[in-house]
Design a protein around this motif. Structure first.
Motif, short mmCIF file in Angstrom:
data_model
loop_
_atom_site.label_atom_id
_atom_site.label_comp_id
_atom_site.label_asym_id
_atom_site.label_seq_id
_atom_site.Cartn_x
_atom_site.Cartn_y
_atom_site.Cartn_z
N LEU A 195 8.10 8.48 11.36
CA LEU A 195 7.34 7.70 12.32
C LEU A 195 6.93 6.38 11.66
O LEU A 195 6.42 6.38 10.53
N ILE A 196 7.16 5.27 12.36
CA ILE A 196 6.84 3.95 11.81
C ILE A 196 5.94 3.22 12.79
O ILE A 196 6.25 3.12 13.98
N GLY A 197 4.83 2.71 12.30
CA GLY A 197 3.89 1.99 13.15
C GLY A 197 4.10 0.49 13.10
O GLY A 197 3.91 -0.12 12.05
N CYS A 198 4.51 -0.09 14.20
CA CYS A 198 4.63 -1.55 14.35
C CYS A 198 3.81 -1.95 15.57
O CYS A 198 4.24 -2.78 16.39
N ASP A 199 2.65 -1.34 15.70
CA ASP A 199 1.85 -1.44 16.92
C ASP A 199 0.56 -2.23 16.74
O ASP A 199 -0.42 -1.99 17.45
N GLY A 200 0.56 -3.17 15.81
CA GLY A 200 -0.52 -4.13 15.76
C GLY A 200 -1.81 -3.66 15.09
O GLY A 200 -1.87 -2.61 14.46
N ALA A 201 -2.84 -4.46 15.29
CA ALA A 201 -4.11 -4.26 14.59
C ALA A 201 -4.80 -2.96 14.97
O ALA A 201 -5.52 -2.37 14.16
N ARG A 202 -4.59 -2.49 16.18
CA ARG A 202 -5.23 -1.26 16.64
C ARG A 202 -4.28 -0.06 16.52
O ARG A 202 -4.38 0.91 17.25
N SER A 203 -3.38 -0.12 15.57
CA SER A 203 -2.31 0.86 15.41
C SER A 203 -2.80 2.30 15.32
O SER A 203 -3.61 2.66 14.47
N VAL A 204 -2.31 3.15 16.22
CA VAL A 204 -2.62 4.58 16.15
C VAL A 204 -1.93 5.22 14.97
O VAL A 204 -2.44 6.18 14.38
N VAL A 205 -0.78 4.67 14.55
CA VAL A 205 -0.06 5.20 13.39
C VAL A 205 -0.83 4.90 12.12
O VAL A 205 -0.97 5.75 11.24
N ARG A 206 -1.33 3.68 12.01
CA ARG A 206 -2.11 3.32 10.83
C ARG A 206 -3.32 4.23 10.66
O ARG A 206 -3.64 4.69 9.56
N LYS A 207 -3.99 4.50 11.76
CA LYS A 207 -5.16 5.39 11.70
C LYS A 207 -4.75 6.80 11.31
O LYS A 207 -5.46 7.49 10.58
N ALA A 208 -3.59 7.25 11.80
CA ALA A 208 -3.15 8.62 11.53
C ALA A 208 -2.85 8.84 10.05
O ALA A 208 -3.08 9.92 9.51
N ILE A 209 -2.32 7.82 9.38
CA ILE A 209 -1.98 7.97 7.97
C ILE A 209 -3.13 7.53 7.06
O ILE A 209 -3.01 7.60 5.83
N GLY A 210 -4.23 7.09 7.65
CA GLY A 210 -5.41 6.74 6.87
C GLY A 210 -5.33 5.41 6.16
O GLY A 210 -6.08 5.18 5.21
N ALA A 211 -4.44 4.52 6.59
CA ALA A 211 -4.33 3.21 5.96
C ALA A 211 -5.54 2.35 6.35
O ALA A 211 -5.94 2.31 7.50
N GLU A 212 -6.12 1.68 5.36
CA GLU A 212 -7.30 0.86 5.60
C GLU A 212 -7.06 -0.57 5.12
O GLU A 212 -6.28 -0.81 4.20
N LEU A 213 -7.75 -1.49 5.76
CA LEU A 213 -7.67 -2.89 5.37
C LEU A 213 -8.38 -3.10 4.04
O LEU A 213 -9.50 -2.61 3.83
N VAL A 214 -7.73 -3.82 3.14
CA VAL A 214 -8.34 -4.18 1.87
C VAL A 214 -8.44 -5.71 1.83
O VAL A 214 -7.45 -6.41 2.04
#
Length: 302
Positions: free
Chosen positions: A196-215
């Motif tokens: 699964l690859i998230g290319c869904d922008g700033a509010r990405s559901v994929v980013r949240k699912a994998i726990g990626a955070e802004l640094v």
């Protein structure tokens, strides 16, 4: 699901809910990044499904306004560079960056960048003589994305599902499952994929699912952006046309981008430190200050 789209409107196979039980790669988001990735994976012989919440052929927002050399090199490998470079601003429209007191005011300085007609022949200026077969190109997303969409939709290994939303992501050791909702019917279905690859922008559901955070800094600059149609604006300039115009004066700073080289413009109004609430900032007054026009000047917000 809704029909996928091609520029010539020829029918192609459409991925429907019943076919979404499993697959190899799922990409969430059919913007320039998601579509380019899908085309690249298909070029490598990998089957890809792309989920996009917008309808097929629905115009994107005018966000991306420039394609870097490395991206153009990728488009070259995928057979898209010529189409991309021949789209966007008119062939003779300067890609310069101009700095002025207002858009219609005095020019302070200019960075010369060749128009696309002269990109491979011009030898003078800071943006020439790139050691690459594909130098950068100024093109807005509203022109770039349809080219990528048409090419992706024509690939047998790519299935694009429009008007769909990924609502839930569950990650296992060797696969991932998602809940996909059809935005037209409201029905939902769970499907499994290897990747699964998230290319869904700033509010990405994929980013949240994998726990990626802004640094880093969450806000570098607050900008009130407005996409307008103003056919009379181009002739009001006191100097040569430019792709981007930086406006600097004591009252208001901003940036004006030429979108089609005729009548469409993107205006970035740089908010002052104390301007926190976007709705309390007078958009019209700021636009007129950045452009340097009076109350009689007519424009439409797109």
């Amino acid at each position: 699901m809704s029909d996928t789209w091609r520029a010539d409107q020829d029918p192609i196979p459409v991925l429907v809910m019943a076919e979404m039980d499993h697959g190899e790669v799922l990409i969430v988001g059919a913007g320039p990044v998601g579509l380019t990735l899908a085309i690249d994976l298909a070029w490598r012989g990998i089957n890809v499904t792309v989920i996009e919440k917008r309808a097929a052929a629905e115009p994107p927002e005018p966000k991306c306004n420039h394609v870097a050399a490395r991206s153009m090199e990728i488009f070259r490998r995928l057979g898209l560079a010529e189409k991309v470079r021949n789209a966007g601003l008119p062939a003779d429209y300067p890609h310069d960056i101009s700095y002025r007191t207002t858009f219609t005011g005095c020019e302070l300085t200019r960075i010369p960048i060749p128009c696309r007609r002269d990109r491979f022949t011009s030898k003078h200026g800071p943006d020439c003589n790139w050691p690459t077969p594909e130098p950068p190109h100024r093109i807005n997303q509203i022109f770039l994305e349809p080219i990528l969409f048409e090419h992706a939709a024509a690939q047998a290994r790519i299935h694009i599902v429009n008007r769909a939303l990924v609502e839930d992501v569950s990650i296992d050791d060797d696969s991932v499952s998602v809940v996909v909702r059809d935005l037209e019917t409201g029905s939902a279905r769970r499907a499994s994929y290897r990747y699964l690859i998230g290319c869904d922008g700033a509010r990405s559901v994929v980013r949240k699912a994998i726990g990626a955070e802004l640094v880093g800094d969450a806000i570098v600059q607050r900008v009130q952006s407005t996409y307008i149609r103003a056919p009379d604006l181009i002739r009001r300039q006191n100097c040569e046309r430019a792709w981007g115009t930086g406006v600097i004066n004591p009252r208001r700073a901003g940036m004006v981008y030429a979108i089609d080289g005729r009548e469409r413009w993107l205006i970035h109004n740089y908010m002052s430190p104390g301007e926190i609430d976007f709705e309390k900032v007078d958009r019209d007054a700021c636009i007129r200050t950045i452009l340097g026009v009076g109350a009689d000047f007519e424009y439409d917000i797109i």
